[in-house]
Scaffold this active site. Structure first.
Site, mmCIF file in Angstrom:
data_model
loop_
_atom_site.group_PDB
_atom_site.id
_atom_site.type_symbol
_atom_site.label_atom_id
_atom_site.label_comp_id
_atom_site.label_asym_id
_atom_site.label_seq_id
_atom_site.Cartn_x
_atom_site.Cartn_y
_atom_site.Cartn_z
ATOM 1 N N ASP A 1 -5.635 5.440 6.322
ATOM 2 C CA ASP A 1 -5.833 6.202 5.086
ATOM 3 C C ASP A 1 -7.153 5.852 4.394
ATOM 4 O O ASP A 1 -7.269 5.977 3.187
ATOM 5 C CB ASP A 1 -4.672 5.955 4.121
ATOM 6 C CG ASP A 1 -4.569 4.495 3.694
ATOM 7 O OD1 ASP A 1 -5.187 3.634 4.365
ATOM 8 O OD2 ASP A 1 -3.893 4.213 2.695
ATOM 9 N N ASP B 1 -0.551 -9.848 4.298
ATOM 10 C CA ASP B 1 -1.765 -10.019 3.480
ATOM 11 C C ASP B 1 -1.584 -11.091 2.402
ATOM 12 O O ASP B 1 -2.521 -11.840 2.106
ATOM 13 C CB ASP B 1 -2.281 -8.693 2.901
ATOM 14 C CG ASP B 1 -1.201 -7.867 2.242
ATOM 15 O OD1 ASP B 1 -0.003 -8.188 2.417
ATOM 16 O OD2 ASP B 1 -1.534 -6.908 1.534
#
Ligand SMILES: *[C@@H]1O[C@H](CO)[C@@H](O)[C@H](O)[C@H]1NC(C)=O
Ligand SMILES: *[C@@H]1O[C@H](CO)[C@@H](O)[C@H](O)[C@H]1NC(C)=O
Length: 430
Positions: free
Chosen positions: A196, A274
């Site tokens: 994206d 993350d």
């Protein structure tokens, strides 16, 4: 008779005296001659030695300059050859895809901007078995390499975390895809992007230009294309060549080496990779390079992370437009040894101002300024007022370096900074 003898003795005496005198005189002359000779000789020797000394000195200094020149040549040659070596490095782009057919938007840009398909091969790793997305990717033919994450088994997730299923799938996919890239295809480095992302025209130039830093500076562990505070109004759009070191791992278009992956691959987490990578055990005090103006921008708001965040923040991130020739620039200033002292000096030489003074534009002098924070609450309050991200991960504020968050506000550089006697990040700050 007696008289004659006396004369004779007198004469002999005279002659003897004369002889002695002459001998002594001659001797004297010889001695003084010899002294002169010795003196002359000494003088000559001295001059000679002095001259030889001069010659030697000149010779030595000539030798020195030859050695220096050779050294310089070697350094230059080394620079040129490392530059050449780095310039030719193959850097694949690993595109993480799942079920978004809009992946074509990302792929179109990558293909449009990549200067050389052989140097920047595109690997699309698809999870989720979504046929429509597969079809979109397959349309690119040999322009991209499609690989598919084979393990589609349900993941065993603790009941409390069921709603975070997506994060488990993402971690599994990343782990597999990075393993493929580094161990199956055997690349030394890769740039990870998600499906994206829009990318800037100098996206490839940025990563190629910073790659030598990532290899040479062991205190760096990533290069990221993303500025977490890269909104219009918080950046200097005219300074798109500006780069920083950051203790905060930004992600969103980031480059890592095989060495780092070898370190992480065996302890890769099952979810929330993350946040995990930002923990001190993984980060080990290493930093990332990040740009003033982002080289990526997320366009998708339907995803695992919520749409509200997109509407409030991500939407306003500025994507860089001007092409910066990073591979032709001297980026050594980002190496830790050079950067740290200069950065700290600049920050703590900047005048201290309050948020209100800055906001009202009541600062009469030019140059950078500093706003001090002491507590987590003070940081969050000021960050919110300024429109900066106000969260911490493992105690590190977004874009923070040595606790300092740098941004651009009303035409000047501003440092949101702790005291000079700062003791390091506090992981309990969240
Ligand atoms: C990657 O491959 C290595 C070596 O085969 C393996 O030990 C490791 O568990 C794999 N990691 C992931 C995240 O799949
Ligand atoms: C590159 O920058 C560094 C640090 O700013 C400096 O020391 C070095 O001399 C520069 N190199 C060249 C070739 O200009």
């Amino acid at each position: 008779m007696r008289m004659r003898r006396t004369y004779f003795i007198g004469f002999i005496l005279l002659v003897w005296i004369l002889i002695v005198y002459l001998t002594v005189k001659k001797h004297q002359i010889v001695v003084s001659d010899k002294t002169d000779q010795v003196q002359n000789g000494l003088q000559q020797l001295e001059t000679g030695i002095a001259e030889q000394f001069k010659i030697n000195k000149n010779f030595i200094s000539t030798l020195h300059s030859i050695i220096e020149a050779k050294k310089l040549d070697a350094i230059k040659e080394n620079e040129v050859s490392t530059k050449k070596e780095f310039k030719g490095t193959v850097i694949p782009i690993l595109v993480i895809a799942c079920n978004r057919i809009s992946v074509n938007r990302c792929l179109d840009q990558l293909i449009q901007y990549r200067p050389n398909p052989d140097q920047f091969p595109i690997i699309v790793s698809q999870d989720c078995n979504h046929p429509e997305t597969t079809e979109v990717i397959e349309r690119y033919g040999s322009q991209v390499l499609l690989i598919k994450q084979p393990d589609q088994n349900e993941i065993d997730i603790p009941p409390k975390e069921k709603k975070f299923r997506g994060y488990f799938k993402i971690a599994r996919h990343y782990g597999w895809a990075l393993n493929q890239t580094f161990f199956n295809f055997n690349f030394d480095v890769t740039i990870v992007v998600e499906d994206d992302l829009d990318v800037a025209p100098d996206f490839f130039e940025y990563f190629l230009g910073t790659y030598p830093l990532l290899v040479k500076d062991p205190s760096l562990w990533c290069v990221s294309a993303w500025n977490d505070n890269g909104k219009i109004g918080l950046i200097n759009e005219k300074k798109s060549e500006l780069l920083y070191r950051s203790d905060f791992f930004p992600g969103l278009g980031w480059m890592l080496t095989k060495n780092l992956w070898q370190e992480l691959c065996n302890k890769w987490p099952r979810a929330y990779w993350d946040d995990w990578i930002r923990q001190p055990e993984q980060r080990k005090d290493r930093a990332c390079i990040r740009p003033e103006v982002s080289r990526t921008k997320t366009f998708g708001k339907i995803g695992v992370s919520n749409g509200l965040f997109f509407e409030k923040h991500l939407k306003y991130i500025k994507l860089n437009e001007a092409f910066v020739p990073f591979t032709k620039m001297n980026l050594s200033y980002l190496m830790k040894d050079i950067y740290d002292s200069e950065f700290v000096r600049t920050v703590y030489q900047s005048a201290v101002v309050s948020y209100q003074e800055l906001k009202d534009d009541r600062i009469t002098y030019d140059g950078s300024v500093r706003i001090i924070y002491h507590t987590r609450e003070a940081y969050k309050r000021t960050a919110k007022l300024l429109g900066l991200m106000d969260d911490f991960k493992s105690g590190v504020p977004r874009t923070g370096y040595k606790g300092i968050v740098t941004f651009h506000y009303k035409g000047r550089t501003v440092y949101l900074a702790p005291n000079l006697n700062w003791k390091g990040y506090d992981p309990t700050w969240s």
